[in-house]
Design a protein around this motif. Structure first.
Motif, PDB file in Angstrom:
ATOM      1  N   LYS A  90       0.808  -1.241   0.063  1.00  0.00           N
ATOM      2  CA  LYS A  90       0.047   0.105   0.090  1.00  0.00           C
ATOM      3  C   LYS A  90       0.700   1.199   0.084  1.00  0.00           C
ATOM      4  O   LYS A  90       1.821   1.151   0.563  1.00  0.00           O
ATOM      5  CB  LYS A  90      -1.045  -0.013   1.382  1.00  0.00           C
ATOM      6  N   LEU A  91       0.268   2.309  -0.681  1.00  0.00           N
ATOM      7  CA  LEU A  91       0.962   3.481  -0.703  1.00  0.00           C
ATOM      8  C   LEU A  91       0.096   4.465   0.183  1.00  0.00           C
ATOM      9  O   LEU A  91      -1.197   4.702  -0.501  1.00  0.00           O
ATOM     10  CB  LEU A  91       1.165   4.009  -2.338  1.00  0.00           C
ATOM     11  N   TYR A  92       0.259   5.237   1.299  1.00  0.00           N
ATOM     12  CA  TYR A  92      -0.268   6.283   1.809  1.00  0.00           C
ATOM     13  C   TYR A  92       0.396   7.536   1.684  1.00  0.00           C
ATOM     14  O   TYR A  92       1.483   7.556   1.581  1.00  0.00           O
ATOM     15  CB  TYR A  92      -0.218   6.082   3.260  1.00  0.00           C
ATOM     16  N   THR A  93      -0.261   8.682   1.622  1.00  0.00           N
ATOM     17  CA  THR A  93       0.180   9.768   1.700  1.00  0.00           C
ATOM     18  C   THR A  93      -0.233  10.524   2.829  1.00  0.00           C
ATOM     19  O   THR A  93      -1.467  10.795   3.178  1.00  0.00           O
ATOM     20  CB  THR A  93      -0.412  10.911   0.534  1.00  0.00           C
ATOM     21  N   ILE A  94       0.704  10.802   3.889  1.00  0.00           N
ATOM     22  CA  ILE A  94       0.493  11.324   5.262  1.00  0.00           C
ATOM     23  C   ILE A  94       1.435  12.569   5.349  1.00  0.00           C
ATOM     24  O   ILE A  94       2.529  12.461   5.479  1.00  0.00           O
ATOM     25  CB  ILE A  94       0.870  10.117   6.138  1.00  0.00           C
TER      26      ILE A  94
ATOM     27  N   VAL B 128       4.080   7.043   2.713  1.00  0.00           N
ATOM     28  CA  VAL B 128       4.494   5.826   3.561  1.00  0.00           C
ATOM     29  C   VAL B 128       4.171   4.440   2.636  1.00  0.00           C
ATOM     30  O   VAL B 128       2.797   4.315   2.402  1.00  0.00           O
ATOM     31  CB  VAL B 128       3.397   5.685   4.673  1.00  0.00           C
ATOM     32  N   ILE B 129       5.013   3.716   2.284  1.00  0.00           N
ATOM     33  CA  ILE B 129       4.927   2.328   1.677  1.00  0.00           C
ATOM     34  C   ILE B 129       4.894   1.431   2.569  1.00  0.00           C
ATOM     35  O   ILE B 129       6.070   1.298   3.183  1.00  0.00           O
ATOM     36  CB  ILE B 129       5.963   2.516   0.497  1.00  0.00           C
ATOM     37  N   THR B 130       3.895   0.408   2.646  1.00  0.00           N
ATOM     38  CA  THR B 130       3.905  -0.664   3.435  1.00  0.00           C
ATOM     39  C   THR B 130       3.908  -2.043   2.770  1.00  0.00           C
ATOM     40  O   THR B 130       3.273  -2.128   1.666  1.00  0.00           O
ATOM     41  CB  THR B 130       2.737  -0.568   4.529  1.00  0.00           C
ATOM     42  N   PHE B 131       4.671  -3.065   3.126  1.00  0.00           N
ATOM     43  CA  PHE B 131       4.640  -4.270   2.677  1.00  0.00           C
ATOM     44  C   PHE B 131       4.199  -5.460   3.656  1.00  0.00           C
ATOM     45  O   PHE B 131       4.746  -5.412   4.838  1.00  0.00           O
ATOM     46  CB  PHE B 131       6.031  -4.605   2.127  1.00  0.00           C
ATOM     47  N   ASP B 132       3.314  -6.308   3.189  1.00  0.00           N
ATOM     48  CA  ASP B 132       2.857  -7.199   4.157  1.00  0.00           C
ATOM     49  C   ASP B 132       3.153  -8.658   3.457  1.00  0.00           C
ATOM     50  O   ASP B 132       2.267  -9.510   3.836  1.00  0.00           O
ATOM     51  CB  ASP B 132       1.326  -7.109   4.418  1.00  0.00           C
ATOM     52  N   HIS B 133       3.966  -8.681   2.916  1.00  0.00           N
ATOM     53  CA  HIS B 133       4.445 -10.139   2.306  1.00  0.00           C
ATOM     54  C   HIS B 133       4.845 -10.963   3.224  1.00  0.00           C
ATOM     55  O   HIS B 133       4.768 -12.445   3.143  1.00  0.00           O
ATOM     56  CB  HIS B 133       5.213 -10.044   1.007  1.00  0.00           C
ATOM     57  N   LEU B 134       5.505 -10.562   4.153  1.00  0.00           N
ATOM     58  CA  LEU B 134       6.074 -11.582   5.493  1.00  0.00           C
ATOM     59  C   LEU B 134       4.968 -11.631   6.657  1.00  0.00           C
ATOM     60  O   LEU B 134       4.505 -10.826   6.888  1.00  0.00           O
ATOM     61  CB  LEU B 134       7.360 -10.808   5.850  1.00  0.00           C
ATOM     62  N   LYS B 135       5.017 -12.851   6.848  1.00  0.00           N
ATOM     63  CA  LYS B 135       3.888 -13.285   8.023  1.00  0.00           C
ATOM     64  C   LYS B 135       4.499 -12.628   9.301  1.00  0.00           C
ATOM     65  O   LYS B 135       3.660 -12.597  10.327  1.00  0.00           O
ATOM     66  CB  LYS B 135       3.538 -14.625   8.262  1.00  0.00           C
ATOM     67  N   SER B 136       5.827 -12.475   9.555  1.00  0.00           N
ATOM     68  CA  SER B 136       6.374 -12.145  10.896  1.00  0.00           C
ATOM     69  C   SER B 136       6.431 -10.529  11.055  1.00  0.00           C
ATOM     70  O   SER B 136       6.281 -10.330  12.425  1.00  0.00           O
ATOM     71  CB  SER B 136       7.862 -12.375  10.752  1.00  0.00           C
TER      72      SER B 136
END
Length: 511
Positions: A224-228, A233-241
């Motif tokens: 996801k790409l957020y403008t704050i 802010v770029i978030t990655f959720d490919h890792l379960k940890s």
């Protein structure tokens, strides 16, 4: 004119929606087609002005509105070529000058439309620009300035470009080494997560408007790409940890890497995701037997709330039944309610899991759920239209990234997911009560009402008597076409062109 008066009376007589029609522009829309036309809005954060862009059969009209939403200037010009219908961002200036950046469907050719309201000039610039060993990722406008993001093939590098003086200029390259991971003999890098390389690819960066409600279909995306404020802010959720977040300030492109550990419990195969809102990060992890979600402060990482759910437990923190929406065999959409926690966990861990929240009157409305794309016979078309599940409200000639608010509304108003909705106060204590409508609920109800209202449903007026004498008008509806939902000066607006009066209507909604 009579139809216009009648429609205004109809809208103004409707008091059940928190709305106020603030403007009508007689655009004299000519075409009988709408699906291939664009209706856009550009909000100038610096001046408070607004640009309305409306494409017709052969001509496009652009209106510059001042901060009081009064028409200040108008431009009329030839439509862009059909291949250039994917708008990816814009630059806005103080001197009544705007630049709308566009590309083609393959993201290989680029250009810009210059709107000079002060001097009554327009110019279409086709750019002699091609990526070299890079691929397009996203376009985004921050504080009235446009930035294009690309990624180097097979690497962890992302690049930022700006548009100035009729050319793209590379501003900065950054490394996202933290997202790289190895699985068996395969190494995945940032490029694989950011770039969509076909139907089977999981790579894409979805632009979020986290100032508005969002549906699970959108928040279940892993990257996801957020403008704050003044940061991306770029978030990655490919890792379960863990969730990996990059906070990148603009225009200096200073990078901060923030990692958030995901909830832990005894599990086998799990689904997981996150969502950023109101200075907090919401994380969820689930399998068919268990679920846990947490709320943490984004800056300090302090844990604010943690809830664990087992399939044998009752869901004591929900304010709605377990809702499942999906494709109906005949009527298109089917909604049903489930009782068992085990069914809820099995459903949300079967597809793409997501969490969404929106705050109103100091109460957080939390949505926990999952989306499963159901394919019917005959190809790749499924419950959500086409492979990729782009919300119905966001399909059209414009890029879903140009206006993330409209993208969010499209997903929210056509959601098909399994979910529960919950209410929490500022301390994240569960609150009893009925889940209230939000602004998208109000807009959707208003839009549905517009599509159903007939002239004979309106109280008789002198104007209505004229139409009553001519039977061809009796079943005519002023159906909203070329609809748009956007944020301007901290307010939400719904706009449309009436299919009968051919007038551009701008309606403000209270949040």
């Amino acid at each position: 004119m009579k139809l216009k008066i009648l429609f205004v009376l109809t809208v103004m007589s409707l008091t059940c929606f928190a709305q106020n029609q603030v403007l009508e522009i007689p655009v004299d829309y000519k075409s009988i087609y709408y699906s291939d036309k664009a209706s856009l809005a550009i909000s100038n954060e610096e001046t408070g002005e607004l640009v309305i862009y409306i494409e017709d059969d052969f001509q496009t009209k652009a209106y510059l509105l001042d901060k009081d939403l009064q028409v200040k200037s108008t431009l009329q010009f030839k439509n862009l070529p059909n291949k250039f219908k994917d708008f990816i961002g814009y630059n806005a200036y103080e001197n009544d000058m705007y630049e709308m950046i566009f590309t083609n469907s393959s993201k290989k050719k680029y250009g810009a439309l210059h709107l000079d309201f002060a001097n009554q000039k327009t110019e279409v610039v086709t750019l002699d620009f091609k990526f070299k060993k890079e691929a397009h990722v996203q376009g985004v406008t921050v504080k009235d300035k446009f930035y294009m993001i690309s990624s180097n093939k097979g690497t962890n590098t992302i690049n930022f470009y700006g548009y100035k003086a009729k050319a793209f200029t590379k501003l900065k390259s950054l490394s996202l080494d933290e997202v790289e991971y190895k699985s068996y003999n395969y190494t995945s890098r940032a490029y694989n997560l950011l770039v969509n390389k076909g139907i089977a690819s999981s790579g894409s960066l979805v632009k979020m408007d986290n100032n508005t409600p969002n549906a699970i279909e959108i928040t279940s995306k892993p990257n996801k790409l957020y403008t704050i404020d003044d940061a991306l802010v770029i978030t990655f959720d490919h890792l379960k940890s863990k969730t990996i977040a990059y906070k990148i300030t603009v225009p200096d492109f200073q990078k901060e890497v923030i990692e958030f550990e995901k909830p832990e419990y005894g599990q086998e195969y799990v689904k997981h995701n996150s969502y950023i809102y109101d200075g907090k990060i919401f994380q969820i992890k689930a399998n068919a037997s268990e679920m846990k979600f947490t709320v943490k402060d984004f800056e300090s990482k302090k844990l604010l709330k943690e809830i664990y759910l087992n399939k044998k437990d009752s869901i004591t923190f929900k304010n709605t039944p377990i809702i499942q929406e999906g494709p109906g065999f005949i009527l298109g959409t089917r909604t049903r309610e489930m009782e068992a926690t085990s069914k809820f966990l099995r459903k949300i861990s079967n597809g793409d899991i997501g969490i969404s929240t929106y705050k109103k009157d100091n109460i957080y409305k939390l949505i926990l759920g999952g989306k499963v794309e159901v394919r019917r016979g005959g190809g790749g078309i499924g419950a959500f239209g086409a492979v990729g599940a782009i919300p119905v409200g966001a399909i059209g000639p414009i890029s879903v990234g140009f206006n993330p608010t409209f993208f969010a509304y499209g997903g929210y108003s056509s959601t098909k997911s399994t979910r529960i909705e919950c209410l929490f106060n500022d301390a994240f204590e569960h609150q009893q009560g009925e889940v209230p409508n939000n602004v998208f609920d109000d807009i959707k109800a208003f839009e549905d009402w517009l599509r159903s209202i007939k002239k004979q449903d309106v109280a008789t007026t002198q104007d209505y008597d004229i139409y009553e004498k001519d039977s061809k008008y009796l079943n005519t509806r002023n159906i909203p076409k070329l609809t748009n939902v956007f944020r301007h000066n901290s307010k939400i607006y719904f706009s449309f062109i009436g299919s009968e009066d051919r007038i551009y209507h701008l309606v403000e909604f209270a949040e």
